[in-house]
Each structure stands twice: as structure tokens, then as C-alpha cells.
Design a protein around this motif. Structure first.
Motif, mmCIF file in Angstrom:
data_model
loop_
_atom_site.group_PDB
_atom_site.id
_atom_site.type_symbol
_atom_site.label_atom_id
_atom_site.label_comp_id
_atom_site.label_asym_id
_atom_site.label_seq_id
_atom_site.Cartn_x
_atom_site.Cartn_y
_atom_site.Cartn_z
ATOM 1 N N VAL A 82 38.101 40.018 44.508
ATOM 2 C CA VAL A 82 38.220 41.298 43.820
ATOM 3 C C VAL A 82 36.912 41.640 43.121
ATOM 4 O O VAL A 82 36.440 42.773 43.153
ATOM 5 C CB VAL A 82 39.386 41.251 42.812
ATOM 6 C CG1 VAL A 82 39.466 42.540 42.028
ATOM 7 C CG2 VAL A 82 40.684 40.977 43.540
ATOM 8 N N LEU A 83 36.281 40.628 42.538
ATOM 9 C CA LEU A 83 35.004 40.850 41.858
ATOM 10 C C LEU A 83 33.957 41.334 42.857
ATOM 11 O O LEU A 83 33.231 42.293 42.601
ATOM 12 C CB LEU A 83 34.553 39.545 41.197
ATOM 13 C CG LEU A 83 33.205 39.585 40.508
ATOM 14 C CD1 LEU A 83 33.208 40.602 39.401
ATOM 15 C CD2 LEU A 83 32.862 38.216 39.960
ATOM 16 N N THR A 138 40.025 42.771 34.982
ATOM 17 C CA THR A 138 39.822 41.311 34.955
ATOM 18 C C THR A 138 39.543 40.801 36.354
ATOM 19 O O THR A 138 40.358 40.102 36.950
ATOM 20 C CB THR A 138 41.073 40.596 34.410
ATOM 21 O OG1 THR A 138 42.190 41.030 35.178
ATOM 22 C CG2 THR A 138 41.307 40.880 32.965
ATOM 23 N N PRO A 139 38.381 41.152 36.925
ATOM 24 C CA PRO A 139 38.136 40.776 38.317
ATOM 25 C C PRO A 139 37.649 39.336 38.458
ATOM 26 O O PRO A 139 37.012 38.796 37.560
ATOM 27 C CB PRO A 139 37.034 41.743 38.737
ATOM 28 C CG PRO A 139 36.295 42.001 37.483
ATOM 29 C CD PRO A 139 37.273 41.890 36.347
ATOM 30 N N HIS A 140 37.978 38.742 39.571
ATOM 31 C CA HIS A 140 37.448 37.421 39.904
ATOM 32 C C HIS A 140 37.603 37.234 41.406
ATOM 33 O O HIS A 140 38.372 37.946 42.047
ATOM 34 C CB HIS A 140 38.174 36.317 39.138
ATOM 35 C CG HIS A 140 39.664 36.477 39.170
ATOM 36 N ND1 HIS A 140 40.416 36.077 40.234
ATOM 37 C CD2 HIS A 140 40.517 37.053 38.295
ATOM 38 C CE1 HIS A 140 41.677 36.376 40.004
ATOM 39 N NE2 HIS A 140 41.771 36.971 38.837
#
Ligand code: SF4
Lengths: 225, 196
Positions: free
Chosen positions: B180-181, B175-177
């Protein structure tokens, strides 16, 4: 003479459990073999972090892991067949975990206990925590939770016992690791610079080929904002 | 525990600075031995217990302060706060049941910060100063065994510094955002470049 009327008799369950309940032992050697193996699992006596406290609680008299035949915690990898990775595996510790795993005799099983052992958990984006022990050794049962309750650890043990009972030691497809290719030994990662090398063992784990979440920027089914 | 009055130590060492905003005594590394042994022995202080050693890293940044200009109006003044590193010591007195007393060693350099070790005075400082060295890269002169303690030998940076960038091991982020994405994308491109 009339033959006795059998019509009111219930159908007889011929599975090993059913016959055992009826007081008749009608079984295969393989079933007895797996049954005794699964009820005598010897975990390794070691713990990493807060999850280890729950593991100790499970071994205590209240939750009593002895009911499931796994109370003999052994402080030597040579004498145990279950590794409960209970807690955070730091990068500095990861080579030691793999080394201990290599030293265990077959058949050997691994329970990854807690969010940390599965994925790094609350410390996933930290600089010092391994993002899941399954990157270097094969894991049989994943037990989520932070920390999982003792009941959950017992459930994971029962899950492992079910897996052991299904294993085949004879025939064409042997799934009992004791009769497999020999002892599974995996390369121990090295500490190189700021990170572990290699970052994962491709024999055991590879990142999913295409991770849609990374492409879209949000988990499937959700809109990015 | 009763608070400790700082006026006595300022009377004894008038050249020392008392930072009121943080309630701490600022020391330059050369003064450490003299002041610390005095604080430990003086009957009014008797700081016999060192409870905590911490490192702090400050990058250079702009700060806004409210000042009164010539016309007597309150205005904002921007100034540049220099980069610096600090080692903060918390003392208590077990004998007099007072504390805490806070002492800071400050160096105006992030390249090669060197401060004076308190280990000759307080044995308990040894491991804590090693930790500050390990995570912030602050060197302690007079420390008997200055090695890394948490990170491994061969670790190249000091991970608690503000500008530390951890290695990119973002192979799998469910669940990257945000950052982190970005890093997960970078890593994915890197891995795709490696495989044939
Ligand atoms: S999963 Fe939670 S309880 Fe278990 S080791 Fe990690 S932080 Fe501790």
C-alpha cells in the motif's frame, strides 16, 4: 415603602432555553425557526450494507428515532433533507449516490455512517469500493464504527441538530443552505474502464497536500520496522 | 448428510478421473452434458440440487513433491504445475438426503478458458455462472445470457484472477505499509505530475 429585596434571587438565564425553562417565551424568530427545522429532519429511505441494519434498528420502537423528530423516512429524494449514507458504497453505486444527492432539495445534509462510508472501511484496498463518499459529496457528520450502534447514530443526529441550530438565515454570512447559492449539484462520476472518473471531485475533497505518513512510510510518532 | 460414493459414476464412465486429494470428479468440457444428465437421473445418485458454482485460478508454479528415488530414498522432486482454471460445482441430492458431490471442469488455459454451461440442466446455475464469468473470465458455452453481473459493462479485466492489479486510487492512505505504501507513493507522484 421599601422596594422588594431582590438580592436572594438567582441570576436569570436569558438564553432562549433558559427563559423557556422559566416558563417565559423570550426568543428570536430565527431561534424558533432553526429549532423547528432541526427537530423535523426527514431522512431518505435507503441503505447500502450492514450499517443499514443498524439504521433500521434505530428507526424501530426500542431506539425510536422519532424522539428526535427524524422518523419520517421518505423513499423519494425530492421529499427528504437528510441522506444517511449507511454502509459500503461500491464504485458501481457511487454515481447513483451522487445523483440522488443532486435530486434532494435544499437544505440538505449528509451523515456518513460507518467506516465504509467514511473511508472504505474494511474494504479500503478492494478493487470495487469507493474510499469514502466525501470524495464526491460534502459530508456534515462523520459517524465512525463498524457498524455504529443505534445510540451512536442518534448522537450523530443530535450533532447535526446542533449544527442546524447554529445556522444563520439572515445577515451578512448566511450559513443556512436553503438561503445559499441555490441547490448544490455536483458532477456525477463516470464508470470508465476499471475505475471511476474523476477519482474525486476537487471541489469537495482533495487529498491532503502533504501526507507525512506516505513520506516516512509509517504514521507520525512511530518507527518504521 | 451422508457422503456420496463415487465408484458408481466411475464404473459408468471409466474414462473419468477421480481426484482423491480434493475428493472431486474431473470433467473435460465435452463430457459435461452426458455425465451431468446421468448423475441427475440415475437412481443411485439423483443429484437434484446444485448448491454452489465457484471459479478457481491457478498460475503456473513450481511444486515440490516427495518421491522415492532408485536407491529407495525419499527425495524432493520439483516439477512445474501448469497454469489452469477450474469451475467447481457442489451438488446435493434432496431426494436421497446425500451430499455434497463435487465436480470440476478443468481447462489448461488462462488466455481463453471455455467450459460447458450447466444452466440447461440446472436453472440455478445461471446467475452463479455469470458471476464466475464476471470475476474470472471463464466463458460458458450454452449459457443463455452470459453478461457481467457484479462489475459494470465496460470493466476491462477479471478482478478475481491472481494476476489482476486494481487501479491505483491510493490518494490518501493514513497508515500505509508494504504494498500500500508503494502504491500510495506512486499515486502521489502521479498526482504531483498532473498539477501545475
Ligand atoms: S462500516 Fe462495517 S457495518 Fe458498516 S457497512 Fe461497512 S462493513 Fe458493514
Amino acid at each position: 415603602m421599601n422596594s422588594p429585596d431582590l438580592s436572594d434571587q438567582k441570576a436569570v438565564d436569558l438564553s432562549p432555553e433558559g427563559t423557556a425553562k422559566a416558563g417565559v417565551i423570550l426568543s428570536s424568530l430565527v431561534w424558533i425557526y432553526n429549532w423547528s427545522r432541526s427537530n423535523s429532519v426527514w431522512p431518505l429511505l435507503f441503505g447500502w450494507a450492514c450499517c443499514a441494519i443498524e439504521m433500521i434498528g434505530t428507526a424501530g420502537s426500542r431506539h425510536d428515532i422519532a424522539r428526535f423528530g427524524a422518523e419520517v423516512f421518505r423513499p423519494s429524494p425530492r421529499q427528504s433533507d437528510l441522506m444517511i449514507v449507511s454502509g459500503t458504497v461500491t464504485k458501481k453505486m457511487a454515481p447513483q449516490v451522487v445523483r440522488i444527492y443532486n435530486q434532494m432539495p435544499e437544505p440538505k445534509y449528509v451523515i456518513a455512517m460507518g467506516a465504509c462510508a467514511i473511508s472504505g472501511g474494511p474494504f479500503k484496498q478492494g478493487y470495487n469500493v469507493l474510499k469514502g463518499i466525501d470524495r464526491y459529496i460534502p459530508v456534515d457528520v462523520y459517524l465512525p464504527g463498524c457498524p455504529p450502534r443505534p445510540e451512536a447514530l442518534l448522537h450523530s443526529l443530535m450533532t447535526l441538530q446542533k449544527q442546524i441550530k447554529r445556522q444563520k438565515s439572515l445577515g451578512r454570512t448566511i450559513t443556512n443552505p436553503a438561503y445559499g447559492e441555490g441547490r448544490r449539484i455536483y458532477p456525477v462520476p463516470e464508470l470508465r474502464g476499471d475505475d471511476l472518473f474523476p477519482p474525486f471531485n476537487p471541489e469537495v475533497w482533495t487529498p491532503p497536500a502533504k501526507n507525512p505518513n506516505v513520506e516516512d512510510g509509517c504514521p507520525a510518532g512511530r518507527k518504521s520496522v | 448428510m451422508a457422503a456420496i460414493d463415487h465408484k458408481g459414476v466411475i464404473r459408468q464412465f471409466p474414462e473419468l478421473e477421480w481426484e482423491a486429494s480434493s475428493g472431486s470428479l474431473i470433467l473435460s468440457p465435452e463430457k459435461v452434458d452426458e455425465v451431468v444428465s446421468w448423475l441427475k437421473e440415475d437412481p443411485a445418485y439423483r443429484l437434484d440440487y446444485l448448491s454452489c458454482v465457484s471459479g478457481v485460478d491457478y498460475l503456473e508454479k513450481e511444486v515440490k513433491t516427495r518421491v522415492r528415488n532408485e536407491a529407495g530414498k525419499m527425495v524432493f522432486k520439483t516439477s512445474l504445475s501448469p497454469e489452469k482454471m477450474e469451475v467447481v460445482y457442489h451438488f446435493y441430492s434432496m431426494e436421497k438426503k446425500t451430499g455434497p458431490f463435487i465436480l470440476k471442469q478443468r481447462v489448461l488455459s488462462r488466455e481463453n478458458p471455455v467450459v460447458t454451461s450447466l444452466t440447461p440442466h440446472y436453472g440455478g446455475a445461471e446467475l452463479m455462472e455469470r458471476e464466475v464469468y464476471d470475476l474470472f473470465g471463464i466463458r460458458f458455452t450454452g449459457h443463455p445470457d452470459l453478461r457481467r453481473i457484479l462489475m459494470w459493462e465496460g470493466f476491462q479485466h477479471y478482478p478475481m484472477r491472481k494476476d489482476y492489479v486494481p487501479p491505483n486510487d491510493y490518494e490518501y492512505e493514513p497508515t500505509p505499509h508494504g504494498d500500500v505504501l508503494e502504491r500510495a507513493r506512486e499515486r502521489r507522484e502521479e498526482l504531483e505530475g498532473q498539477s501545475p
